[in-house]
Design a protein around this motif. Structure first.
Motif, short mmCIF file in Angstrom:
data_model
loop_
_atom_site.label_atom_id
_atom_site.label_comp_id
_atom_site.label_asym_id
_atom_site.label_seq_id
_atom_site.Cartn_x
_atom_site.Cartn_y
_atom_site.Cartn_z
N VAL A 145 3.48 2.45 3.22
CA VAL A 145 3.63 3.90 3.37
C VAL A 145 3.72 4.74 2.14
O VAL A 145 3.33 5.52 1.57
N THR A 146 4.72 3.98 1.29
CA THR A 146 5.34 4.60 0.10
C THR A 146 4.18 4.43 -1.04
O THR A 146 3.86 5.33 -1.79
N LEU A 147 3.61 3.28 -1.15
CA LEU A 147 2.32 3.13 -2.12
C LEU A 147 1.21 4.17 -1.67
O LEU A 147 0.59 4.39 -2.65
N ASN A 148 1.00 4.14 -0.40
CA ASN A 148 -0.04 5.12 0.10
C ASN A 148 0.18 6.50 -0.44
O ASN A 148 -0.39 7.35 -1.09
N GLU A 149 1.58 6.95 -0.28
CA GLU A 149 1.87 8.16 -0.76
C GLU A 149 1.89 8.71 -2.37
O GLU A 149 1.66 9.62 -2.88
N LEU A 150 2.14 7.49 -2.98
CA LEU A 150 2.27 7.30 -4.44
C LEU A 150 0.87 7.35 -5.17
O LEU A 150 0.83 7.90 -6.30
N GLY A 151 -0.27 6.90 -4.33
CA GLY A 151 -1.39 6.67 -4.87
C GLY A 151 -1.55 5.34 -5.67
O GLY A 151 -2.13 5.51 -6.71
N ILE A 152 -0.88 4.31 -5.06
CA ILE A 152 -0.82 3.04 -6.08
C ILE A 152 -1.79 2.03 -5.01
O ILE A 152 -1.48 2.05 -3.76
N VAL A 153 -2.64 1.30 -5.62
CA VAL A 153 -3.72 0.59 -4.65
C VAL A 153 -2.78 -0.73 -4.39
O VAL A 153 -2.00 -1.32 -5.00
N ILE A 154 -2.78 -1.09 -3.06
CA ILE A 154 -2.33 -2.30 -2.66
C ILE A 154 -3.00 -3.42 -2.56
O ILE A 154 -4.21 -3.47 -2.22
N ASP A 155 -2.49 -4.24 -3.35
CA ASP A 155 -3.27 -5.81 -3.77
C ASP A 155 -2.66 -6.80 -2.72
O ASP A 155 -1.45 -6.90 -2.38
N LEU A 156 -3.73 -7.72 -2.15
CA LEU A 156 -3.36 -8.54 -1.05
C LEU A 156 -3.67 -10.00 -1.49
O LEU A 156 -3.93 -10.87 -0.45
N SER A 157 -3.86 -10.06 -2.59
CA SER A 157 -4.64 -11.73 -3.13
C SER A 157 -3.77 -12.67 -2.77
O SER A 157 -4.32 -13.85 -2.24
N HIS A 158 -2.42 -12.82 -2.86
CA HIS A 158 -1.53 -13.88 -2.76
C HIS A 158 -0.58 -13.52 -1.34
O HIS A 158 0.41 -14.29 -1.14
N VAL A 159 -1.13 -12.64 -0.80
CA VAL A 159 -0.13 -12.25 0.32
C VAL A 159 -0.80 -13.18 1.58
O VAL A 159 -1.82 -13.53 1.92
N GLY A 160 0.32 -13.47 2.48
CA GLY A 160 -0.05 -14.29 3.79
C GLY A 160 -1.01 -13.67 4.52
O GLY A 160 -1.13 -12.38 4.69
N ASP A 161 -1.57 -14.45 5.39
CA ASP A 161 -2.65 -13.73 6.13
C ASP A 161 -2.20 -12.62 7.20
O ASP A 161 -2.78 -11.43 7.30
#
Length: 319
Positions: A145-161
């Motif tokens: 939610v915070t990243l959405n509000e700030l306008g920062i792109v969320i990266d999921l490259s190394h994130v678990g499924d």
């Protein structure tokens, strides 16, 4: 020549490399802020701030060649000035722990991409190396939610499924897998499942397909070729549509082996050094894109893969 937005370029960003990017159609790149040092999967706040300060100082030495991206308009400004647009990002949440309000300072300092987790578990969720695949924590949900509000792109490259699917479903903004491939084509734990690809399509996000050898073809199966890269592109295009596919080369030009020791401790996942990239130069990247025109893809679709699809995501999130 195709215009390219490379969603993860790990090369040392020197004046010579910036010039080479521009000469070979690369108009924008996303770089991780530990570009000159070893990769730290769980950075503390001091480490994170030091990396940011050092890299911003480095970019000032390249002022005549690059433009740091802080708004969507900066991509166009860079193009008009014939400069390389550079997006700053972190491969893990930069040491703010539970105080998500501190992310505002990183945004103010130009950070526009943050990954939720890097292989291992942190306060926010499981990375792809965690066998439990436990998903996002309650704090991780707040982080989205915070990243959405700030306008920062969320990266999921190394994130678990599971973490990735949950973040993609929860996010009100399109998300990015900046550098990974399709698990169905190459069953490396770093690659993305059909479930995550499907969630990415629904979210409006994009996956940046990478040339990193062990993610193109499993290490035990031998060296990958451009045909293997094309197999990942073809699979993702068929599964989720060309508009959700991009490029995240993970090029490592002029980087020393020491930078990747964290990865090389797991040869079953990351293979052995030196990595032999199936697409190993900026020139060959153009050749790969040209070859896609023979793969039942239109020029418009290839232009989207090269640049347009990720540009759409960034213009949406940064606007």
């Amino acid at each position: 020549m195709f215009k390219i937005f490379d969603l993860l370029n790990g090369s040392r960003l020197t004046a010579q490399y910036a010039e080479s990017c521009l000469a070979n159609g690369v108009e924008a790149i996303h770089v991780t802020l530990n570009n000159f040092q070893g990769i730290n999967p769980v950075p503390d706040l001091r480490h994170s701030l030091n990396q940011l300060a050092n890299y911003r100082a480095h970019l000032r030495t390249l002022d005549g060649l690059i433009r740091m991206v802080e708004s969507a308009d900066d991509f166009e400004r860079a193009r008009a000035d014939k400069k390389l647009a550079v997006v700053l990002g972190y491969q893990n949440v930069p040491g703010v722990e539970r105080d998500l309000n501190l992310l505002r300072l990183f945004h103010d300092a130009g950070v526009r991409v943050i990954q939720i987790a890097h292989n291992i578990r942190n306060l926010y969720g499981d990375g792809c190396a965690e066998p439990a695949d436990a998903g996002l924590s309650s704090l991780g949900r707040e982080l989205v939610v915070t990243l959405n509000e700030l306008g920062i792109v969320i990266d999921l490259s190394h994130v678990g499924d599971r973490s990735g699917v949950e973040a993609t479903t929860l996010s009100k903004q399109p998300v990015a897998v900046t550098h990974a491939n399709a698990f169905t084509v190459c069953p490396n734990m770093r690659n993305k499942s059909d479930a995550l690809l499907d969630a990415l399509k629904t979210n409006g996000g994009v996956i940046g397909l990478t040339y990193l050898p062990p993610l193109v073809r499993m290490p035990k199966e031998g060296a990958p070729t451009t045909k293997d890269v094309i197999a990942h592109i073809a699979y993702c295009v068929k599964r989720i549509g060309a508009e959700h596919v991009g490029i995240g080369s993970d090029f490592i030009t002029d980087q020393p082996a020491e930078r990747y020791q964290e990865f090389l401790r797991k040869p079953e996942v990351y293979g052995t050094w030196p990595w032999r990239f199936p697409v190993d130069s900026l020139q060959q990247q153009q050749e790969l894109l040209e070859s896609l025109l023979t793969q039942d893809l239109t020029r418009t679709q290839v232009e989207g893969i090269a640049q347009g699809n990720f540009m759409r995501v960034f213009k949406t999130v940064l606007s």
